[in-house]
Enzyme design. Structure first.
Site, PDB file in Angstrom:
ATOM      1  N   SER A  58       3.400  -6.186  -6.736  1.00  0.00           N
ATOM      2  CA  SER A  58       3.790  -4.968  -7.455  1.00  0.00           C
ATOM      3  C   SER A  58       5.245  -4.564  -7.194  1.00  0.00           C
ATOM      4  O   SER A  58       5.925  -4.099  -8.097  1.00  0.00           O
ATOM      5  CB  SER A  58       2.849  -3.824  -7.094  1.00  0.00           C
ATOM      6  OG  SER A  58       2.726  -3.763  -5.696  1.00  0.00           O
TER       7      SER A  58
ATOM      8  N   HIS B 123      -0.824   0.116 -15.968  1.00  0.00           N
ATOM      9  CA  HIS B 123       0.398   0.080 -16.768  1.00  0.00           C
ATOM     10  C   HIS B 123       1.199  -1.209 -16.692  1.00  0.00           C
ATOM     11  O   HIS B 123       1.631  -1.716 -17.701  1.00  0.00           O
ATOM     12  CB  HIS B 123       1.269   1.271 -16.388  1.00  0.00           C
ATOM     13  CG  HIS B 123       1.616   1.320 -14.933  1.00  0.00           C
ATOM     14  ND1 HIS B 123       0.681   1.594 -13.962  1.00  0.00           N
ATOM     15  CD2 HIS B 123       2.774   1.114 -14.288  1.00  0.00           C
ATOM     16  CE1 HIS B 123       1.271   1.560 -12.787  1.00  0.00           C
ATOM     17  NE2 HIS B 123       2.541   1.273 -12.961  1.00  0.00           N
TER      18      HIS B 123
ATOM     19  N   HIS C 254      -6.060  -7.850  -6.485  1.00  0.00           N
ATOM     20  CA  HIS C 254      -6.395  -7.977  -5.061  1.00  0.00           C
ATOM     21  C   HIS C 254      -7.896  -7.873  -4.851  1.00  0.00           C
ATOM     22  O   HIS C 254      -8.565  -7.049  -5.492  1.00  0.00           O
ATOM     23  CB  HIS C 254      -5.731  -6.854  -4.257  1.00  0.00           C
ATOM     24  CG  HIS C 254      -4.239  -6.885  -4.258  1.00  0.00           C
ATOM     25  ND1 HIS C 254      -3.494  -6.157  -5.140  1.00  0.00           N
ATOM     26  CD2 HIS C 254      -3.365  -7.560  -3.480  1.00  0.00           C
ATOM     27  CE1 HIS C 254      -2.200  -6.383  -4.893  1.00  0.00           C
ATOM     28  NE2 HIS C 254      -2.101  -7.224  -3.904  1.00  0.00           N
TER      29      HIS C 254
ATOM     30  N   TYR D  89      -9.251  -6.508  -2.423  1.00  0.00           N
ATOM     31  CA  TYR D  89      -9.594  -5.188  -1.869  1.00  0.00           C
ATOM     32  C   TYR D  89      -9.805  -4.122  -2.935  1.00  0.00           C
ATOM     33  O   TYR D  89     -10.328  -3.049  -2.661  1.00  0.00           O
ATOM     34  CB  TYR D  89      -8.560  -4.720  -0.831  1.00  0.00           C
ATOM     35  CG  TYR D  89      -7.161  -4.467  -1.365  1.00  0.00           C
ATOM     36  CD1 TYR D  89      -6.868  -3.402  -2.209  1.00  0.00           C
ATOM     37  CD2 TYR D  89      -6.118  -5.309  -0.997  1.00  0.00           C
ATOM     38  CE1 TYR D  89      -5.591  -3.181  -2.683  1.00  0.00           C
ATOM     39  CE2 TYR D  89      -4.836  -5.100  -1.455  1.00  0.00           C
ATOM     40  CZ  TYR D  89      -4.582  -4.034  -2.309  1.00  0.00           C
ATOM     41  OH  TYR D  89      -3.309  -3.827  -2.781  1.00  0.00           O
ATOM     42  N   GLU D  90      -9.402  -4.416  -4.169  1.00  0.00           N
ATOM     43  CA  GLU D  90      -9.672  -3.469  -5.259  1.00  0.00           C
ATOM     44  C   GLU D  90     -11.114  -3.607  -5.735  1.00  0.00           C
ATOM     45  O   GLU D  90     -11.551  -2.860  -6.609  1.00  0.00           O
ATOM     46  CB  GLU D  90      -8.754  -3.764  -6.449  1.00  0.00           C
ATOM     47  CG  GLU D  90      -7.291  -3.533  -6.168  1.00  0.00           C
ATOM     48  CD  GLU D  90      -6.438  -4.130  -7.266  1.00  0.00           C
ATOM     49  OE1 GLU D  90      -6.378  -3.525  -8.339  1.00  0.00           O
ATOM     50  OE2 GLU D  90      -5.866  -5.212  -7.052  1.00  0.00           O
TER      51      GLU D  90
ATOM     52  N   ALA E  62       4.211  -9.258  -0.637  1.00  0.00           N
ATOM     53  CA  ALA E  62       4.664  -8.509   0.536  1.00  0.00           C
ATOM     54  C   ALA E  62       3.864  -8.964   1.754  1.00  0.00           C
ATOM     55  O   ALA E  62       2.702  -9.354   1.638  1.00  0.00           O
ATOM     56  CB  ALA E  62       4.458  -7.020   0.304  1.00  0.00           C
TER      57      ALA E  62
ATOM     58  N   MET F 133      -2.250  -9.371   2.241  1.00  0.00           N
ATOM     59  CA  MET F 133      -3.585  -9.214   1.659  1.00  0.00           C
ATOM     60  C   MET F 133      -3.781 -10.035   0.385  1.00  0.00           C
ATOM     61  O   MET F 133      -4.692  -9.760  -0.390  1.00  0.00           O
ATOM     62  CB  MET F 133      -3.837  -7.731   1.377  1.00  0.00           C
ATOM     63  CG  MET F 133      -3.714  -6.852   2.619  1.00  0.00           C
ATOM     64  SD  MET F 133      -3.821  -5.106   2.225  1.00  0.00           S
ATOM     65  CE  MET F 133      -3.259  -4.367   3.780  1.00  0.00           C
ATOM     66  N   SER F 134      -2.899 -11.016   0.155  1.00  0.00           N
ATOM     67  CA  SER F 134      -3.025 -11.770  -1.103  1.00  0.00           C
ATOM     68  C   SER F 134      -2.687 -13.238  -0.865  1.00  0.00           C
ATOM     69  O   SER F 134      -3.144 -13.810   0.121  1.00  0.00           O
ATOM     70  CB  SER F 134      -2.089 -11.153  -2.151  1.00  0.00           C
ATOM     71  OG  SER F 134      -0.759 -11.131  -1.688  1.00  0.00           O
TER      72      SER F 134
ATOM     73  N   ASN G 128       7.573  -5.059   6.850  1.00  0.00           N
ATOM     74  CA  ASN G 128       7.367  -4.343   8.120  1.00  0.00           C
ATOM     75  C   ASN G 128       7.078  -5.345   9.222  1.00  0.00           C
ATOM     76  O   ASN G 128       6.704  -6.485   8.951  1.00  0.00           O
ATOM     77  CB  ASN G 128       6.181  -3.375   8.001  1.00  0.00           C
ATOM     78  CG  ASN G 128       4.902  -4.088   7.577  1.00  0.00           C
ATOM     79  OD1 ASN G 128       4.731  -4.452   6.413  1.00  0.00           O
ATOM     80  ND2 ASN G 128       4.038  -4.337   8.532  1.00  0.00           N
TER      81      ASN G 128
ATOM     82  N   HIS H 194       2.107   2.570   3.728  1.00  0.00           N
ATOM     83  CA  HIS H 194       2.429   1.966   2.440  1.00  0.00           C
ATOM     84  C   HIS H 194       3.817   2.414   1.987  1.00  0.00           C
ATOM     85  O   HIS H 194       4.639   1.607   1.545  1.00  0.00           O
ATOM     86  CB  HIS H 194       1.360   2.351   1.414  1.00  0.00           C
ATOM     87  CG  HIS H 194       1.625   1.759   0.073  1.00  0.00           C
ATOM     88  ND1 HIS H 194       1.703   0.401  -0.139  1.00  0.00           N
ATOM     89  CD2 HIS H 194       1.867   2.334  -1.135  1.00  0.00           C
ATOM     90  CE1 HIS H 194       1.966   0.162  -1.410  1.00  0.00           C
ATOM     91  NE2 HIS H 194       2.075   1.315  -2.028  1.00  0.00           N
TER      92      HIS H 194
HETATM   93  N1  HPA Z   1      -0.428  -6.296   6.874  1.00  0.00           N
HETATM   94  C1  HPA Z   1      -1.089  -6.693   5.766  1.00  0.00           C
HETATM   95  N2  HPA Z   1      -0.523  -6.704   4.562  1.00  0.00           N
HETATM   96  C2  HPA Z   1       0.751  -6.313   4.450  1.00  0.00           C
HETATM   97  C3  HPA Z   1       1.486  -5.880   5.570  1.00  0.00           C
HETATM   98  C4  HPA Z   1       0.866  -5.872   6.856  1.00  0.00           C
HETATM   99  O1  HPA Z   1       1.456  -5.509   7.892  1.00  0.00           O
HETATM  100  N3  HPA Z   1       2.715  -5.553   5.111  1.00  0.00           N
HETATM  101  C5  HPA Z   1       2.718  -5.784   3.777  1.00  0.00           C
HETATM  102  N4  HPA Z   1       1.529  -6.241   3.364  1.00  0.00           N
END
Ligand code: HPA
Length: 279
Positions: free
Chosen positions: A30, A61, A83, A85-86, A113, A211-212, A235, A247
């Site tokens: 995203s 969208h 995802h 998780y959705e 990410a 997560m992907s 991060n 987030h």
């Molecule tokens: N953990 C899991 N998924 C993520 C993270 C994280 O620290 N950062 C961005 N997506």
């Protein structure tokens, strides 16, 4: 009722521009839609228009399959990912990846990410993924196997293509972008990890967590696409920094990394297309 891939392709074909013959596909997280916005002469298919696709909550969208040109190279771009998780099932992720293959792509670029498990790889930087650990609670190939798509038992020792990694590195060097390398571990989410989980993942050999990525890579390999994957580090993973993970916090560094990816991927595409994507 679920639609077959052939039925879905009949719908997609209505959108395909004349003479459009893509070899390179990609999926963007995203935060990375700025890359999709660079696509020239875009033709978009909203995910909602794809029969049988479960679009999840955040799809709404911005979730589009975009066909167009980057650096004069025809590309298919999945803008917006689904995802687990959705609550989206593997069926929908499977469908999206197989559509890209059916449109003619033999290279698949995966971006997303991730948190870094290595202090020296900082938020805002990029990590090229060279292997993964599937820590999702399943595998997208579970169920009946369609041998016309790929084998029942898929080898994963070469999931991340060595030649494409070289091309990505050359593109990064040319643009003066630092590209770390490492192993990605997938978690289901949506909660972030605990520090204890991160310590365990580190011992397993993981360098980035997200997560992907993993379902898409397995599916892309299964249907015969070569994969290149770059994670945008947003991060340091849980317990590795004094900053609390949020987030919103990841968005800022996601933006920084996205700016680099927005330069890197078109450069990679130009090179990869001239060398590998012609067949
Ligand atoms: N953990 C899991 N998924 C993520 C993270 C994280 O620290 N950062 C961005 N997506």
């Amino acid at each position: 009722m679920a639609s077959s891939l052939a039925e879905v392709m009949q719908v997609i074909q209505r959108y395909v521009p004349k003479g459009f013959n893509p070899r390179i596909g990609m999926i963007l997280g995203s935060g990375l839609s700025s890359l999709a916005e660079q696509i020239v002469n875009p033709v978009s298919v909203p995910y909602q228009a794809i029969p049988g696709l479960q679009t999840g909550n955040v799809a709404g969208h911005a979730s589009l399959l975009v066909m167009g040109y980057l650096n004069d190279v025809p590309v298919v771009c999945l803008r917006g990912r689904l995802h687990l998780y959705e609550g989206v099932s593997y069926d929908s992720i499977r469908l999206l990846v197989r559509i890209v293959r059916k449109l003619g792509c033999n290279i698949f670029i995966v971006t997303g990410a991730a948190g870094s498990l290595r202090e020296e790889t900082e938020p805002g930087e990029l990590m090229m993924i060279n292997d993964h650990i599937n820590f999702h609670p399943g595998n997208p190939l579970v169920g009946p196997n369609d041998e016309t798509i790929g084998p029942r038992f898929l080898a994963m020792d070469d999931a991340y293509d060595i030649d494409l990694q070289d091309i990505m590195q050359t593109a990064a060097d040319k643009l003066n972008i630092t590209l770390h390398r490492g192993v990605y571990i997938s978690t289901l989410g949506p909660s972030f990890e605990t520090p204890a989980e991160i310590r365990a993942f580190k011992r397993w050999g993981a360098d980035a967590v997200g997560m992907s990525v993993v379902p898409e890579v397995i599916l892309a390999r299964h249907c015969g696409m070569r994969v290149a994957c770059v994670a945008a580090i947003t991060n340091l993973a849980a317990g590795l920094s004094k900053e609390k993970i949020s987030h919103d916090g990841t968005l800022h560094f996601g933006e920084l990394a996205a700016r680099k990816l927005t330069k890197l991927i078109p450069e990679f595409i130009k090179e990869a297309n001239s060398i590998y994507a012609m067949g």
